[in-house]
Design a protein around this motif. Sequence first.
Motif, mmCIF file in Angstrom:
data_model
loop_
_atom_site.group_PDB
_atom_site.id
_atom_site.type_symbol
_atom_site.label_atom_id
_atom_site.label_comp_id
_atom_site.label_asym_id
_atom_site.label_seq_id
_atom_site.Cartn_x
_atom_site.Cartn_y
_atom_site.Cartn_z
ATOM 1 N N SER A 68 0.854 -1.333 0.090
ATOM 2 C CA SER A 68 0.040 0.139 -0.097
ATOM 3 C C SER A 68 0.848 1.304 0.008
ATOM 4 C CB SER A 68 -0.885 0.106 1.137
ATOM 5 O OG SER A 68 -1.596 -1.268 1.397
ATOM 6 N N LEU A 69 1.828 1.180 0.860
ATOM 7 C CA LEU A 69 2.744 2.242 0.749
ATOM 8 C C LEU A 69 3.413 2.512 -0.494
ATOM 9 C CD1 LEU A 69 4.974 1.970 4.320
ATOM 10 C CD2 LEU A 69 3.503 3.869 3.612
ATOM 11 N N ILE A 70 3.959 1.622 -1.141
ATOM 12 C CA ILE A 70 4.715 1.771 -2.387
ATOM 13 C C ILE A 70 3.736 2.188 -3.347
ATOM 14 C CG2 ILE A 70 5.767 0.187 -4.543
ATOM 15 C CD1 ILE A 70 7.011 -1.385 -2.129
ATOM 16 N N ALA A 71 2.402 1.714 -3.372
ATOM 17 C CA ALA A 71 1.238 1.924 -4.466
ATOM 18 C C ALA A 71 0.963 3.738 -4.122
ATOM 19 C CB ALA A 71 -0.128 1.229 -4.019
ATOM 20 N N VAL A 72 0.956 4.125 -2.986
ATOM 21 C CA VAL A 72 0.845 5.745 -2.722
ATOM 22 C C VAL A 72 1.981 6.327 -3.301
ATOM 23 C CG1 VAL A 72 0.730 7.301 -1.105
ATOM 24 C CG2 VAL A 72 -0.775 5.285 -0.678
ATOM 25 N N TYR A 73 3.102 5.804 -2.927
ATOM 26 C CA TYR A 73 4.311 6.315 -3.417
ATOM 27 C C TYR A 73 4.322 6.446 -4.988
ATOM 28 C CZ TYR A 73 9.165 7.480 -2.768
ATOM 29 O OH TYR A 73 10.441 8.041 -2.650
ATOM 30 N N ALA A 74 4.044 5.321 -5.555
ATOM 31 C CA ALA A 74 3.921 5.305 -7.165
ATOM 32 C C ALA A 74 3.100 6.265 -7.847
ATOM 33 C CB ALA A 74 3.787 3.812 -7.512
ATOM 34 N N ILE A 75 1.863 6.515 -7.139
ATOM 35 C CA ILE A 75 1.134 7.326 -7.392
ATOM 36 C C ILE A 75 1.671 8.869 -7.352
ATOM 37 C CG2 ILE A 75 -1.155 8.509 -6.991
ATOM 38 C CD1 ILE A 75 -2.147 5.789 -6.141
ATOM 39 N N LEU A 76 2.322 9.144 -6.496
ATOM 40 C CA LEU A 76 3.066 10.604 -6.122
ATOM 41 C C LEU A 76 4.077 10.599 -7.275
ATOM 42 C CD1 LEU A 76 3.543 11.063 -2.277
ATOM 43 C CD2 LEU A 76 2.187 12.507 -3.837
ATOM 44 N N ILE A 77 4.763 9.479 -7.530
ATOM 45 C CA ILE A 77 5.711 9.777 -8.603
ATOM 46 C C ILE A 77 5.066 10.052 -10.098
ATOM 47 C CG2 ILE A 77 7.457 8.209 -10.042
ATOM 48 C CD1 ILE A 77 8.253 6.863 -7.091
ATOM 49 N N GLY A 78 3.961 9.223 -10.087
ATOM 50 C CA GLY A 78 3.451 9.423 -11.425
ATOM 51 C C GLY A 78 2.947 10.857 -11.693
ATOM 52 N N TYR A 79 2.311 11.445 -10.447
ATOM 53 C CA TYR A 79 1.867 12.725 -10.656
ATOM 54 C C TYR A 79 3.145 14.025 -10.960
ATOM 55 C CZ TYR A 79 0.652 17.444 -8.855
ATOM 56 O OH TYR A 79 0.590 18.603 -8.902
ATOM 57 N N LEU A 80 4.412 13.470 -10.116
ATOM 58 C CA LEU A 80 5.203 14.519 -10.458
ATOM 59 C C LEU A 80 5.801 14.516 -11.744
ATOM 60 C CD1 LEU A 80 7.059 14.188 -6.726
ATOM 61 C CD2 LEU A 80 5.825 16.093 -7.758
ATOM 62 N N GLY A 81 6.032 12.971 -12.280
ATOM 63 C CA GLY A 81 6.411 12.716 -13.736
ATOM 64 C C GLY A 81 5.499 13.416 -14.542
ATOM 65 N N LEU A 82 4.103 13.413 -14.592
ATOM 66 C CA LEU A 82 3.302 14.186 -15.212
ATOM 67 C C LEU A 82 3.410 15.284 -15.225
ATOM 68 C CD1 LEU A 82 0.793 13.466 -17.252
ATOM 69 C CD2 LEU A 82 -0.630 14.008 -15.147
ATOM 70 N N ARG A 83 3.672 15.984 -14.000
ATOM 71 C CA ARG A 83 3.771 17.319 -14.010
ATOM 72 C C ARG A 83 4.983 17.829 -14.880
ATOM 73 N NH1 ARG A 83 4.820 20.895 -8.394
ATOM 74 N NH2 ARG A 83 5.172 22.667 -9.527
#
Lengths: 40, 544
Positions: B21-36
């Motif tokens: 779960s922690l890694i999933a949340v982390y991956a979402i944050l990474i995805g968001y920053l990558g998209l930015r």
Amino acid sequence: MFGLGDLYIVGAVLGSIAVSAVGVVYGAINWNRSGSEEDK
Amino acid sequence: MIPGMDILCVAYNLNAVVLGSLIAVYAILIGYLGLRGFRKTKSNQDYLLAGRSVNPFVMAMSYGAAFISTSALVGFGGIAGQFGMGLMWLVFMNIAFGIVVAFIWFGHRTRSMGAELDAKTFPEFIGRRFQSEKIKLFIAGVIFIFIPLYSSVVLISGARFLQEVMGVPYFWALGVFGAIVAVYVIFGGLKGVMYVDALMGTVMLLGMLMLLVSCYVRLGGVVSAHQKLTEMSALVAQRLPQEYILGHRGWTVMPEFNSVWWWTLVSSLMLGVGIGALAQPQLAVRFMTVKSGKELNRAVLVGSIFILCTAGAAYMTGALSNVFFFHPEAGKTPQLAIEAAGGNPDIIIPMFIKEALPAVVLYVFSLTMLSAAMSTLSSLFHVAGTSLGHDICGNLRWGRENGILLSRTGVCFGIVLSVFFAMILPPGVVARGTAIFFGICAAAFLPAYVAALYWKRATRAGIWAGIVTGSVVTVFGLVFMHQKEAALLGICKLICGRDVLVSVHPWPVVDPFVYALPLSVIALVVVSLLTRPLEKKHLDRIFK
């Protein structure tokens, strides 16, 4: 000193903290200075 | 053994659901920053240099996160567990040279000269400074050939982590790990890389601080913990006779002067790694990402704290873990950290965290390890890819018209090459390849980089002399002088009938960097003074 057995190790630990402090003070003092002519 | 692999294996009793779960949340944050990063990448300059407008906090955290990898935290932390706090000199060198000297004396000039020369990569910077396309191509070639070797080690560590902790099959893990990093590097460019690195750097900072504070609390306070460790010095001769022969005299004292371990600490770690960081292309390029010197000054503040709290925490914790393992709960046998780890220093830190500290530290540490691996990887992928896409192929007509596409293609190619190496190469060879790359970078590129920034009289021929001398002497040292690599390669044995050319102490344990760097400097200076300087107009423009 600080429970450490060798002044060289004390020097390494204090040196690391001191050089970090130099970085912090430098960064704080020059916070709004550009440091190169063309920026001024 | 794969660096970092065993370490991560001891953590496999983590709750996979919680960590997942922690890694999933982390991956979402990474995805968001990558998209930015992707949305803000409109031009080749955005892709290569993040538009030269990066925030100082992002710049410093990104620099630090790219600087400090999994092996620095866990590998060197474990070495501190085995040999003691002498490694704190490496922290001193990392901050003094890797941050203070790098940002103040290298950063400002690299940024302003880079802007004047319109350079977007490290090879392009050196090439344009000396008006030589061949120098640019040579440096880009070295980077593109050798960086995938280094990045494959980091990739393997991350994949093994996913395998051991999450139960993902290794080759799938390799693909998944590579794909996650690939997505934000390819699409987000340097903006995406730096945003994500800043997030990861923050996690690393918090994770390592939590580790150090928890360690001191567990061991009864700062002075008490140090005192207990100092009192264990006598155990070295009794329980670690091999390390004693190498010069180990305790965990809170320096190794014996002129011993094998002393030379390794001073020549390979303090000088090689400490000073060598100044000429790492993936770090130097970050100086060109900020819009003025002000951001660099601010980054000195953040970067100094970051290195002290990450590397410093790892090395102190590694050494202090001996106190914990030697004063166990009733019923357990007192052991030194290296004994508890079964002789493998790589597993000292994770083992200590697992046995001595609260579960929450282990979860944070897991994220810290993923961050350390991914942030270093992304920077390496980016610099390797842009060397191919921008520096080597950028002069092609098609390349000039499709800058971003070509850079992205180069990054893709770099990632594929890294994954390929990670699949086929034996880990020991890769790790040695990495050491060779760092040695060559330091000996060959550092004098050229310093001359580019500070010496108007340096000439094209002088730069070639410095680069070639540094490279050749380093390779000669590795093949014929330095025991570890020379014995492994066996070329000296084949030609001369013995492992090393000079077996008189300390030469077999002196890092080639120690003599390659001065010889490279001498060659650069002498040849420069004997050849025609660059045209005055060019020099006046970049040194104005």
